[in-house]
Design a protein around this motif. Sequence first.
Motif, PDB file in Angstrom:
ATOM      1  N   TYR A   1      35.967  -5.417  24.706  1.00 25.98           N
ATOM      2  CA  TYR A   1      35.288  -4.793  26.646  1.00 25.98           C
ATOM      3  C   TYR A   1      35.302  -6.153  27.173  1.00 25.98           C
ATOM      4  O   TYR A   1      34.813  -6.172  28.423  1.00 25.98           O
ATOM      5  N   GLY A   2      34.742  -7.188  26.742  1.00 28.00           N
ATOM      6  CA  GLY A   2      33.571  -8.309  27.024  1.00 28.00           C
ATOM      7  C   GLY A   2      34.815  -9.172  28.246  1.00 28.00           C
ATOM      8  O   GLY A   2      34.646  -9.531  29.477  1.00 28.00           O
ATOM      9  N   ILE A   3      36.332  -9.159  27.501  1.00 24.08           N
ATOM     10  CA  ILE A   3      36.872  -9.741  28.275  1.00 24.08           C
ATOM     11  C   ILE A   3      38.046  -9.356  29.325  1.00 24.08           C
ATOM     12  O   ILE A   3      38.034  -9.513  30.549  1.00 24.08           O
ATOM     13  N   VAL A   4      37.918  -7.839  29.410  1.00 28.13           N
ATOM     14  CA  VAL A   4      38.688  -7.121  30.320  1.00 28.13           C
ATOM     15  C   VAL A   4      37.076  -6.516  31.219  1.00 28.13           C
ATOM     16  O   VAL A   4      37.790  -6.888  32.264  1.00 28.13           O
ATOM     17  N   GLU A   5      36.075  -6.836  31.538  1.00 25.94           N
ATOM     18  CA  GLU A   5      34.520  -6.580  32.386  1.00 25.94           C
ATOM     19  C   GLU A   5      35.053  -8.166  33.013  1.00 25.94           C
ATOM     20  O   GLU A   5      34.909  -7.809  33.758  1.00 25.94           O
TER      21      GLU A   5
ATOM     22  N   GLY B   1      36.110   2.033  22.020  1.00 25.89           N
ATOM     23  CA  GLY B   1      36.292   1.335  22.365  1.00 25.89           C
ATOM     24  C   GLY B   1      37.652   0.526  23.358  1.00 25.89           C
ATOM     25  O   GLY B   1      38.465   1.417  23.279  1.00 25.89           O
ATOM     26  N   ILE B   2      37.062  -0.649  23.527  1.00 22.19           N
ATOM     27  CA  ILE B   2      38.802  -1.204  24.620  1.00 22.19           C
ATOM     28  C   ILE B   2      39.514  -1.571  23.361  1.00 22.19           C
ATOM     29  O   ILE B   2      39.288  -2.201  22.017  1.00 22.19           O
ATOM     30  N   THR B   3      40.945  -1.345  23.264  1.00 17.27           N
ATOM     31  CA  THR B   3      41.556  -2.282  22.055  1.00 17.27           C
ATOM     32  C   THR B   3      42.372  -3.361  22.647  1.00 17.27           C
ATOM     33  O   THR B   3      42.423  -3.805  23.649  1.00 17.27           O
ATOM     34  N   ARG B   4      42.844  -4.085  22.197  1.00 20.43           N
ATOM     35  CA  ARG B   4      43.101  -5.006  21.992  1.00 20.43           C
ATOM     36  C   ARG B   4      44.806  -5.441  23.006  1.00 20.43           C
ATOM     37  O   ARG B   4      44.297  -6.032  23.916  1.00 20.43           O
ATOM     38  N   GLU B   5      45.209  -4.374  23.066  1.00 17.83           N
ATOM     39  CA  GLU B   5      46.637  -4.257  24.067  1.00 17.83           C
ATOM     40  C   GLU B   5      46.123  -3.424  25.510  1.00 17.83           C
ATOM     41  O   GLU B   5      46.979  -4.024  26.060  1.00 17.83           O
TER      42      GLU B   5
END
Length: 566
Positions: free
Chosen positions: A167-171, A201-205
């Motif tokens: 989640y942190g990476i995507v945001e 929540g957010i997946t690795r993919e």
Amino acid sequence: MECLFGLKKKIKFGLFLVLFSVLFHIPAFAEESLQIDIDSYSVKDGQLQVFLNHNQPDGFIPDKENVEVKFGAQIMDIDDILKFSDTGESISYKCIVDVSGSMSQERIDLAKDYIKAIGQKKKPDDNLAITAFGNDLIQSDYMTDPTEIEEKANILTLTHEDTNLYYGIVEELKGMQTNASVHQKKCLIIFSDGAEDQATGITREEAEKETESSHIPIFTVALLKNGYKEADEESAKILGSFARLSSGGIHFAPALGDGDINSIPDIIISRLQNSLVLKESLHDVEVSGKEVVLQADITLESGQSANDKINVPEGDIKLIQKEIERIEASEPEPEPDPEPEPVSEPAKEESTEESKIFGLPATTFYLIVSGLAALLLIIIGVIIYFVKKKKEDSPANEEEENPDDYMPVADDNEMDMGFEDLPTDVMSEDLGTTVGFMEDDPNPTLPLSTPPISTPPISAPPIDNSSMEVTLVRLGKEAEGSYKVNVSGEVPIGRSASRSKLAFPEDKALSGIHCTLISKGRHLYIKDNASKNGTFVNGVPINGKHELEQDDVIIIGSYEYRVFWK
């Protein structure tokens, strides 16, 4: 003793490699294969600037002849190739630090030292922001002052929260693409052990997909505890995959022997400052208004080659088109070629005998033809004059009727039909009297001399109150003015100029059709069209249609807008 024995073995093996390379003229360590990555592009001063990362030693600049840039199917002319450090432009560093329960304060303190070192070694105009993440993200503003950076870094403290790494990476990647404080050249630096504790929540993919599409270089620093286990090593490898998938990032895992713990900040800054900027001329470049692929290819003298590509969306194509039009408008019109001086032909010898036409000398023939033409024109003029004169003198075939002698007579039914449709309060200017009946006269009569009454005017259609003039005023330091649009029904807003009535093609944070303004009566609504980054009213995200009030503040894309209408 075992450690000493192992050290001796390594020294012997190293000496063997050096001796072997000297005897057989083979380098002891193979050079890294060429790799290039496009992280962004910009339009400036009639040129398309392509920012290119590479993995070659400092000072690497290829010759123009070894570089090819394609804009769609067109090969562009390269004006210059520079190191990024020579352009005078700035870099934005975003450092995110894992402070969850899987970390330790000792490893967090090591991340602090790295961040402080980057703050000290960066260029004065470069800026840096820090984010601490566990379950949620706690973000700082972008800073340029090394002292302020150090103060913010010292606040980082271990928590007992779970890790929400993906989640942190995507945001953070999305935020760097929409934040007005972020420079064209930017990078994301992740300090973590690579563990991910969130089951939902957010997946690795999804995080990997966002990494590839953002084209932002990611540097990952795996901070593992001294007695790491096999699971810790696997988490570090997963963390490193984001660096490898990004455009020119590097993975560091000092505990696993990957990266020098004392020089990590120097390596990150050097990789960015020694990246390339390819400047291509926009002269003679044709654009179609549709998305195209921008590709860069480099071939070295040694035969090594590498390439990378990035999609240029429709919104950026329109910006490139405007720059091309500006270039063409500023260029002076070419002066016309001077007309060649007439070449005098050699004088012809005069003929001693004049040419003849129909047996007559040419001069005589032309005089006769001219005289006949003049005579014909005179005859036509005389005929027209007498015809017109005769028409004017002839008596009228019919006597003109005196309109005062004509009085149309209508029967009682016709007269009733003429007045039934008239409203009783209409005043007739032609009659000079009131056309209508008194309420106390049940059987009104009409004067026989009343002339025909013209049909009363048709009333105008009702005014459409649903149409309103709506003004959007952009707020903040980056404000560029106000935008007015007439809303009657639905007005789409977005980045696509072809599908949106109110378009902001330069705002990459907007979706193609981001939202819609809707008028109904004197009410104004806004509807989010399932946009990627959402639509906010007074700081609150909306779902579906939401009624607006005067002076509400909406957030779409990168900017805030105050909305009012009349």
